[in-house]
Design a protein around this motif. Structure first.
Motif, short mmCIF file in Angstrom:
data_model
loop_
_atom_site.label_atom_id
_atom_site.label_comp_id
_atom_site.label_asym_id
_atom_site.label_seq_id
_atom_site.Cartn_x
_atom_site.Cartn_y
_atom_site.Cartn_z
N GLU A 191 0.31 9.93 -1.11
CA GLU A 191 -0.47 9.82 0.13
C GLU A 191 -1.96 9.61 -0.19
O GLU A 191 -2.63 8.82 0.45
CB GLU A 191 -0.30 11.08 0.98
CG GLU A 191 1.07 11.19 1.61
CD GLU A 191 1.40 10.01 2.51
OE1 GLU A 191 0.66 9.76 3.46
OE2 GLU A 191 2.38 9.31 2.20
N SER A 192 -2.43 10.33 -1.20
CA SER A 192 -3.86 10.23 -1.51
C SER A 192 -4.19 8.86 -2.10
O SER A 192 -5.33 8.40 -2.02
CB SER A 192 -4.29 11.35 -2.44
OG SER A 192 -3.79 11.11 -3.74
N LEU A 193 -3.21 8.21 -2.71
CA LEU A 193 -3.46 6.88 -3.30
C LEU A 193 -3.17 5.74 -2.33
O LEU A 193 -3.48 4.59 -2.60
CB LEU A 193 -2.59 6.70 -4.55
CG LEU A 193 -2.93 7.61 -5.75
CD1 LEU A 193 -1.84 7.50 -6.82
CD2 LEU A 193 -4.29 7.26 -6.33
N SER A 194 -2.53 6.06 -1.17
CA SER A 194 -2.19 5.02 -0.20
C SER A 194 -3.45 4.52 0.48
O SER A 194 -4.36 5.30 0.76
CB SER A 194 -1.29 5.58 0.91
OG SER A 194 -0.07 5.92 0.38
N LYS A 195 -3.45 3.24 0.74
CA LYS A 195 -4.65 2.70 1.38
C LYS A 195 -4.44 2.60 2.87
O LYS A 195 -3.35 2.58 3.35
CB LYS A 195 -4.97 1.34 0.79
CG LYS A 195 -5.32 1.51 -0.67
CD LYS A 195 -5.75 0.22 -1.34
CE LYS A 195 -5.90 0.47 -2.83
NZ LYS A 195 -4.70 0.05 -3.58
N LYS A 237 2.51 8.17 5.06
CA LYS A 237 2.69 6.72 4.96
C LYS A 237 3.81 6.37 3.98
O LYS A 237 4.41 5.30 4.06
CB LYS A 237 1.40 6.07 4.47
CG LYS A 237 0.26 6.16 5.45
CD LYS A 237 -0.88 5.26 4.98
CE LYS A 237 -2.17 5.60 5.67
NZ LYS A 237 -3.26 5.76 4.72
N SER A 296 -1.02 -0.26 -12.00
CA SER A 296 -0.82 -1.44 -11.14
C SER A 296 0.66 -1.82 -11.11
O SER A 296 1.38 -1.68 -12.11
CB SER A 296 -1.66 -2.61 -11.63
OG SER A 296 -1.15 -3.11 -12.82
N ASN A 326 0.79 -1.23 0.00
CA ASN A 326 0.00 0.00 0.00
C ASN A 326 0.82 1.27 0.00
O ASN A 326 0.38 2.28 -0.51
CB ASN A 326 -0.91 0.02 1.23
CG ASN A 326 -1.91 -1.10 1.17
OD1 ASN A 326 -2.34 -1.47 0.09
ND2 ASN A 326 -2.26 -1.65 2.31
N ASN A 327 1.97 1.23 0.61
CA ASN A 327 2.69 2.48 0.78
C ASN A 327 3.72 2.70 -0.32
O ASN A 327 4.39 1.77 -0.74
CB ASN A 327 3.35 2.51 2.16
CG ASN A 327 2.29 2.45 3.24
OD1 ASN A 327 1.13 2.78 2.97
ND2 ASN A 327 2.66 2.00 4.41
N ASN A 379 4.90 1.15 -7.38
CA ASN A 379 4.89 1.37 -5.94
C ASN A 379 5.63 2.64 -5.53
O ASN A 379 6.06 2.78 -4.39
CB ASN A 379 5.51 0.17 -5.21
CG ASN A 379 4.96 -1.14 -5.71
OD1 ASN A 379 5.69 -1.94 -6.28
ND2 ASN A 379 3.66 -1.36 -5.52
N ASN A 388 -0.87 5.53 -10.12
CA ASN A 388 -2.08 4.71 -10.05
C ASN A 388 -1.99 3.44 -10.90
O ASN A 388 -2.90 2.61 -10.87
CB ASN A 388 -3.26 5.57 -10.52
CG ASN A 388 -4.54 5.17 -9.84
OD1 ASN A 388 -4.53 4.45 -8.85
ND2 ASN A 388 -5.66 5.60 -10.41
#
Ligand code: PGA
Length: 258
Positions: free
Chosen positions: A254-258, A37, A229, A2-3, A232, A227
């Motif tokens: 940060e906005s794309l981190s879950k 994150k 796939s 995620n990060n 990272n 974004n």
């Protein structure tokens, strides 16, 4: 995973004064965020690493510092070279190896890069390994052969357990410093291929190894590229020298981190 890892490669730019001002500016903006994150890494020239690390430490978030190159020998008669012991004593956490500019202008081979990579790991630092094809390779449909040869050579003798300290940056040479990044389809194809290579070779560690994209990544294209796939994070040259742009990329991550 995620990060994101957002790494800046300053190349042969900045001096002590500009290093302090850029890091101060980045830190001030990053410190306005409650939580970060992403892993943030800044790689200044060797001479500026020490002050960069001192300045970065003042941030309430973790801004890490890296070197752009190293020598693989521990010490000795290598005039003008920089050892990992020297790098470690600068409070450095990361070392970039295999950047295409080192391959092209300093004749570094995959075997040289493999020696450097092993030396970095031996010194308990983290590696950012760069790979990427030239325009000629791409036009002659050799992209994946080239990437495979680079990875096989650079990662020789590297085992699953080492992979936790390795990040791979896919940087198509034709996109570096040109202002024109690879297309998202091209990035996706390469990163999916890379993930598959890593999973086959390193099982679980291959699933989680961070795969960065580099090559004219900037504040404008970051939302689209980060974004994709299996992307990272990013290794950012030009835009990492401009605090507003670098921080904007961090905020996108940060906005794309879950
Ligand atoms: P660029 O450089 O962002 O200026 O294209 C990337 C790199 O060389 O790592």
């Amino acid at each position: 995973m995620n990060n994101f890892v957002i790494a800046g490669n300053w190349k042969m730019n900045t001096n002590i004064e500009t290093t302090i001002s850029i890091i101060k500016n980045v830190a001030e903006q990053v410190d306005q965020l409650n939580e970060v994150k992403s892993t943030i890494v800044i790689c200044p020239p060797f001479t500026n690493i020490y002050v960069a690390a001192q300045e970065a430490k003042k941030s309430k978030h973790n801004i890490q510092v890296g070197a752009q190159n190293c020598h693989f020998e521990e010490s000795g008669a290598f005039t003008g070279e920089i050892s990992l012991d020297m790098i470690k004593s600068l409070n450095c956490d990361y070392v970039i190896v295999g950047h295409s500019e080192r391959r092209a202008y300093f004749n570094e081979t995959n075997a040289d890069i493999n020696k450097k990579l092993k030396a970095v790991l031996k010194n308990n630092l983290k590696v950012i390994l760069c790979i990427g094809e030239t325009l000629e390779d791409r036009q002659s449909h050799k992209t994946f052969d080239v990437l495979e040869t680079q990875l096989n050579g650079c990662l020789q003798d590297i085992v699953e357990n080492d992979m936790k300290n390795i990040i791979i940056a896919y940087e198509p040479v034709w996109a570096i410093g040109t202002g024109v990044s690879a297309k998202t389809e091209e990035i996706e194809e390469a990163h999916n291929w890379l993930r598959n290579y890593c999973e086959k070779k390193y099982a679980n560690a291959g699933k989680t190894v961070a795969l960065l994209y580099g090559g004219s990544l900037n504040d404008k294209n970051a939302p689209e590229i980060l974004n994709v796939s299996n992307v990272n994070g990013g290794l950012i040259g030009g835009a990492s020298l401009v605090p507003e742009k670098f921080v904007s990329i961090i905020k996108t991550a940060e906005s794309l981190s879950k």
